[in-house]
Motif scaffolding. Structure first.
Motif, short mmCIF file in Angstrom:
data_model
loop_
_atom_site.label_atom_id
_atom_site.label_comp_id
_atom_site.label_asym_id
_atom_site.label_seq_id
_atom_site.Cartn_x
_atom_site.Cartn_y
_atom_site.Cartn_z
N LEU B 140 39.61 -2.68 76.12
CA LEU B 140 39.43 -3.46 77.35
C LEU B 140 40.64 -3.31 78.26
CD1 LEU B 140 37.87 -6.62 75.72
CD2 LEU B 140 36.70 -5.02 77.23
N ASN B 141 41.76 -2.87 77.72
CA ASN B 141 42.94 -2.64 78.52
C ASN B 141 42.86 -1.36 79.35
OD1 ASN B 141 44.97 -4.77 77.82
ND2 ASN B 141 44.52 -4.03 75.77
N TRP B 142 42.02 -0.46 78.98
CA TRP B 142 41.84 0.74 79.76
C TRP B 142 40.37 0.91 80.15
CZ3 TRP B 142 44.17 0.88 74.85
CH2 TRP B 142 43.38 1.35 73.79
N SER B 143 39.74 -0.19 80.37
CA SER B 143 38.31 -0.20 80.67
C SER B 143 38.03 0.10 82.13
CB SER B 143 37.75 -1.59 80.31
OG SER B 143 36.50 -1.78 80.90
N ALA B 144 36.87 0.70 82.37
CA ALA B 144 36.43 0.93 83.74
C ALA B 144 35.77 -0.31 84.33
CB ALA B 144 35.47 2.11 83.79
N GLY B 145 35.50 -1.32 83.48
CA GLY B 145 34.92 -2.57 83.99
C GLY B 145 33.58 -2.31 84.67
N PHE B 146 33.50 -2.76 85.93
CA PHE B 146 32.24 -2.58 86.66
C PHE B 146 32.19 -1.24 87.41
CE2 PHE B 146 34.66 -3.48 90.34
CZ PHE B 146 35.42 -4.60 90.09
#
Lengths: 130, 311
Positions: B140-146
């Motif tokens: 989640l620290n290097w996530s692309a998110g949305f």
């Protein structure tokens, strides 16, 4: 079980020794609550499907199952995978099979069929369930 | 670093903290955070700060070598956090929000600027190699998110081969693999006629081509044997306490040279220091920073000579 539409598999995850094939395909962090599991598209996933020995072994397994079929015509049009996974157009399937089997000697046919089966594993239709 | 030395002991000199050493912090709620009723008075840094370079940057004595190069470094002092817990604070640092699910800075940069390299991921992530664990909050620290999923950071494994499955199986030649990928592209193209607006499908198709090119490009980028002995020594590869961090810094430099615009080095160094009190754990941390474990300092890239750095 026969009537169940979904099944759950539980196994132990060791925090310091995560399973690589699960990690590469977005296994959630077991130490925090996650409302929505992430779904990513990164090259290591493709590398896994292209080069991982387990995937390759599964491709050989599927190829062996199809080899048991006696009719060459059936082998070209039906790899043993349900129709909804393989493109519907006969042309696409036939083209694909011929592409890999072309020129293959009888001895090399199993390997070529494994190559084809591995391609099927990589198809978007196999990965993204509609 | 995840759980690393405090900024007030390293690069962020706090003269007011020095003046108020030993004083109670007015207005502090003793029930704040994890140390209910256990928070002590203010504590100055146990390390000495001094001015360095033409810019006069105040640097602690933990970094005698890097302090010589402050005129070539950029310092961002505007960062702040509103969480004192590992995971939310890491999310805040990487994504701007203390909650999970937001795109990280690496994803935003690659989304906006793209990448010069066609053979390597645009956004690479490396984390601790000493088996101390993945940063809190994991990917989640290097996530692309949305953002589209293709902007997710590509994490390099901390031990063993950095990227798994980079080598083709022995029973597949390059020509055969190329045939497979060509067939895959053809079959996927048929299927995408039914899903023309599905970005994930297109991204997946492109990821196979990137993976194919990575097989050739990534081993070279990750091969540190091609560096000179002088460079390896400058990075600290010869120092057993710094090797792990030095390797990551050197790989990061090689990736940048090959056109990969962004890499994040996330290290886990689980310090237990309380910012507001003198505790036994802090004294141990202080001792570790002084002599036992100055890996970050040793391994962080010092500027080699112009000759050594020329390419």
């Amino acid at each position: 079980m026969k009537k169940a539409r979904a099944a759950s598999i539980y196994f132990t995850m060791k925090r310091s020794k995560l399973i690589p094939s699960l990690v590469v395909f977005d296994a959630p962090d077991g130490t925090v609550g996650v409302g929505d599991r992430s779904s990513t598209t990164v090259a290591p996933q493709s590398l896994h499907l292209m080069n991982n020995p387990h995937v390759r072994a599964a491709a050989y397994g599927l190829a062996k199952r199809t080899r048991r079929r006696q009719d060459l015509r059936r082998r070209r049009s039906d790899t043993g995978v349900p129709d909804r996974v393989v493109p519907c157009t006969d042309k696409g399937r036939t083209e694909g099979c011929n592409c890999l089997l072309e020129g293959a000697s009888a001895d090399a046919r199993e390997t070529a069929m494994a190559d084809l089966c591995q391609v099927l594993f990589c198809l978007n239709e196999f990965l993204y369930v509609e | 670093m995840n759980g690393g030395p405090s900024q007030v002991d390293t690069w962020d000199y706090k003269p007011e903290l020095e003046k108020r050493d030993g004083q109670e912090l007015k207005g502090l709620d003793p029930n704040t955070g994890f140390f209910n009723q256990q928070v002590g008075p203010l504590m100055k840094s146990p390390f000495k700060f001094a001015k360095h370079g033409q810019c006069g940057k105040m640097v602690s004595d933990l970094f005698p070598h890097m302090a010589k190069h402050v005129d070539k470094m950029a310092f961002i002092h505007s960062l702040w956090s509103d969480s004192n817990n590992h995971s939310p604070a890491l999310f805040k640092m990487n994504t701007g929000l203390a909650r999970m699910g937001y795109p990280c800075v690496g994803s935003w940069v690659t989304y906006g600027l793209g990448s010069e390299s066609r053979s390597l991921p645009a956004f690479c992530v490396m984390y601790d190699t000493l088996g101390r664990g993945i940063p809190k909050g994991h990917s989640l620290n290097w996530s692309a998110g949305f953002l589209p999923t293709v902007y997710q950071g590509t994490a390099f494994k901390p031990q063993g081969e950095p990227i798994d499955n980079l080598t083709r199986p022995k029973d597949i030649t390059e020509e055969r693999q190329r045939s497979q990928l060509d067939l895959l592209a053809k079959l996927n193209k048929h299927a995408m006629e039914k899903h023309p607006d599905e970005p994930d499908w297109l991204a997946r198709v492109e990821s196979y081509e990137l993976a194919y090119r990575m097989q050739m490009a990534a081993p070279d980028a990750l091969d540190l044997s091609k560096e000179t002995e002088e460079t390896k020594k400058l990075y600290g590869l010869d120092n057993p306490k710094a090797t792990h961090f030095a390797k990551q810094c050197l790989i990061a430099r090689r990736l940048v040279e090959k056109g990969c615009p962004l890499r994040a080095n996330l290290f886990r160094r689980h310090g237990k220091r309380s910012e507001l009190g003198r505790t036994q754990q802090h004294r141990e941390e202080s001792r570790r920073l002084r002599g036992g474990n100055r890996s970050a300092h040793r391994g962080a890239p010092r500027r080699p000579s112009a000759e050594g750095f020329a390419r």
